[in-house]
Structures are given as structure tokens and as C-alpha cells.
Scaffold this active site. Structure first.
Site, mmCIF file in Angstrom:
data_model
loop_
_atom_site.group_PDB
_atom_site.id
_atom_site.type_symbol
_atom_site.label_atom_id
_atom_site.label_comp_id
_atom_site.label_asym_id
_atom_site.label_seq_id
_atom_site.Cartn_x
_atom_site.Cartn_y
_atom_site.Cartn_z
ATOM 1 N N HIS A 1 -6.281 2.877 -12.553
ATOM 2 C CA HIS A 1 -4.982 2.199 -12.723
ATOM 3 C C HIS A 1 -3.914 3.189 -11.783
ATOM 4 C CE1 HIS A 1 -1.081 1.468 -14.227
ATOM 5 N NE2 HIS A 1 -1.324 0.149 -13.689
ATOM 6 N N CYS B 1 -3.823 -3.087 -8.430
ATOM 7 C CA CYS B 1 -2.880 -2.200 -8.641
ATOM 8 C C CYS B 1 -2.843 -1.138 -7.634
ATOM 9 C CB CYS B 1 -2.789 -1.526 -9.913
ATOM 10 S SG CYS B 1 -4.204 -0.500 -10.359
ATOM 11 N N ASP C 1 -3.139 -5.162 -13.149
ATOM 12 C CA ASP C 1 -4.302 -5.964 -12.930
ATOM 13 C C ASP C 1 -5.381 -5.258 -11.698
ATOM 14 O OD1 ASP C 1 -2.990 -6.309 -10.666
ATOM 15 O OD2 ASP C 1 -2.233 -8.205 -10.928
#
Length: 275
Positions: free
Chosen positions: A262, A52, A49
Site C-alpha cells: 500500500h 493504490c 484497493d
């Protein structure tokens, strides 16, 4: 409860599963993973999400913690929210975990709770001696959503506090790190108030951390964040340090990213032979 940081798996096994094709991108990613595998044996996937970057950094910091950082020991730490709110009226617009329009006292009290929780968890985990037990304590914490997300609010608030300090230092003619100029040179964050409205309030909800905010996080925690940026393999940005001229004595955490959005966590350093 779902663990926010998945159990470890072999780095090259993960790479083979994710990057099968023969496109230039897949080849570069495989080379990048091979380079990381020279240093680390395993990888832990981090829930993807918009928290991160915070999650991967905090998880690593706690997992390695052997003592409470100096800034967490200061008397003023737990009254930080009261102090800031008494000086800066605009902090009332802080968006607490998707809830808007709070009274000042509520924001102050709630933030104080989060800061106390951060101190407590850091202290408890840093006092655990055995690596296996420490790991278990971290896993347990990152299974508890209520606590986990409270800790991210505390981190974001520390980032705001650091931004205010840097902004004031520059205004008063003190030396500030280069990233601080870049942070406040953006149209969307010319001052700490805009930074809060346009960036910090959105982290975790509609966006993650941008590059320049990785520096801010590093300064807020007084940690060097080392990132293997796999898509930059073969360039001098493959391994990026935030800050790039680390302060002496700051501990280091290592993350891995394929796209600067990410982040995952490399674990189990390989035993390097001493030359």
C-alpha cells in the site's frame, strides 16, 4: 463522491496515531517516518484497493505536471490500441474493468477512449498555473470514479505496450534495462502475453503491483518513482528508485510505503537550507 486521496495531515501526527507500541517494527516505522519528516511536512492517505500504486503515482504526476510528456504528444498515442490489437491477437483477452469476453473492436474503441481521456486530463491539469487550482483539479478528478478507473486502464495498457517493446528489443539483440530480464524471467510472465494474463489483468482486481512492475510503470510513464520503504529503514533499500539508474530529464514522483503493498503520498517539501 469519496476522494480517493485523503486531505493532507501532519506526517508525525499520522505516525503517532498508527505506530504507538514499542515493538521493534513500531520503532523502525517511527524512525522511518521521522526521516521522511525531514523532507516532507504532510502526508495524504491513498485509498487502499489494489490500484493504490497506480493511483498514488498518477496523482503525484498530475499534481506536478507543468507540460504534456513527449510520449503523450505523439501522433500514434491515441491509436495505440488499434495498432497493438492488429499485431497481437491475444490482446483480445484484455480484461476491461472486470468485464470479460469483449469483441476486439470494443476493446480497441474503449481503450482508445481511455487513452484520449488520459491525454486530455494531463493536458488540462498541466496548463493550470496556480498550485491551489491545480490541486483542486486533481482532487476533483480523483473524486470521479468512472474517470479515475478509466485512467488506470490506460496506464495498465501503457505498461503492456512498454513490456512488448522491451521484449521485442531484447529478442532483436538491443540493450534493455536489467528489470526487463527479471520481468520476463518469472515463470508467470515469460512473455508479454503471459504478463497480461497473469499480472496486468489482475491489477486492481485481485492484486496490486509487484516490485518489478513498479519499474515497468516508471518506464511506461517515463517518470522516476522514488519510494520511502519504511520497513527497510536503516538499510540501503530505505529509499528505492524505480528505475535505480534514472534517465536524465525524467521528472520524479515520491511515494511512501510501509509494506510494498500500500502506498501513500508525502506532500509539502520542507524548505531545505542551502549549504
Amino acid at each position: 463522491h469519496k476522494l480517493s486521496v485523503a486531505p493532507e495531515m501532519d506526517i508525525m501526527e499520522y505516525c503517532r496515531r498508527e505506530w504507538r507500541g514499542n515493538t521493534p517494527v513500531a520503532k523502525r516505522m517511527r524512525k522511518g517516518y521521522e526521516a521522511v519528516a525531514q523532507k516532507f511536512a504532510s502526508l495524504r492517505r491513498v485509498r487502499g484497493d489494489n490500484y493504490c500504486a497506480l493511483r498514488a503515482t498518477l496523482f503525484q504526476a498530475l499534481n506536478q505536471a507543468t507540460q504534456l510528456p513527449t510520449w503523450l504528444q505523439s501522433e500514434d498515442f491515441t491509436v495505440l490500441s488499434e495498432n497493438l490489437l492488429s499485431k497481437y491477437d491475444w490482446i483480445k483477452q484484455w480484461q476491461l474493468k472486470q468485464k470479460r469476453g469483449r469483441k476486439t473492436e470494443e476493446i480497441s474503441d474503449e481503450m482508445k477512449e481511455y487513452l484520449i481521456l488520459l491525454k486530455k486530463k494531463w493536458k488540462n491539469i498541466s496548463e493550470i498555473k496556480g498550485p491551489v487550482e491545480k490541486q483542486e483539479a486533481c482532487d476533483k478528478l480523483f473524486r470521479n470514479e468512472e474517470e479515475e478507473y478509466s485512467l488506470y486502464e490506460a496506464l495498465k495498457f501503457l505498461m503492456l505496450n512498454t513490456a512488448i517493446e522491451l521484449y521485442n528489443n531484447e529478442k532483436n539483440g538491443r540493450r534493455v534495462p536489467v528489470f526487463s530480464w527479471l520481468l520476463f524471467a518469472r515463470d508467470t510472465s515469460g512473455n508479454p502475453c503471459q504478463l497480461m494474463h497473469n499480472h496486468l489483468n489482475h491489477i486492481g482486481h485481485s492484486g496490486g503491483l509487484e516490485q518489478v512492475e513498479m519499474f515497468l510503470l516508471a518506464y511506461a510513464l517515463q517518470y522516476t518513482i522514488r519510494v520511502y520503504r519504511l520497513y527497510k529503514y536503516g538499510t540501503d533499500e530505505f529509499i528505492t528508485l524505480y528505475p535505480n539508474d534514472p534517465e536524465e530529464g525524467w521528472p520524479m514522483v515520491t511515494l511512501i510505503t510501509e509494506d510494498d503493498r500500500h502506498y501513500n503520498i508525502p506532500v509539502r517539501m520542507c524548505q531545505e537550507t542551502m549549504l
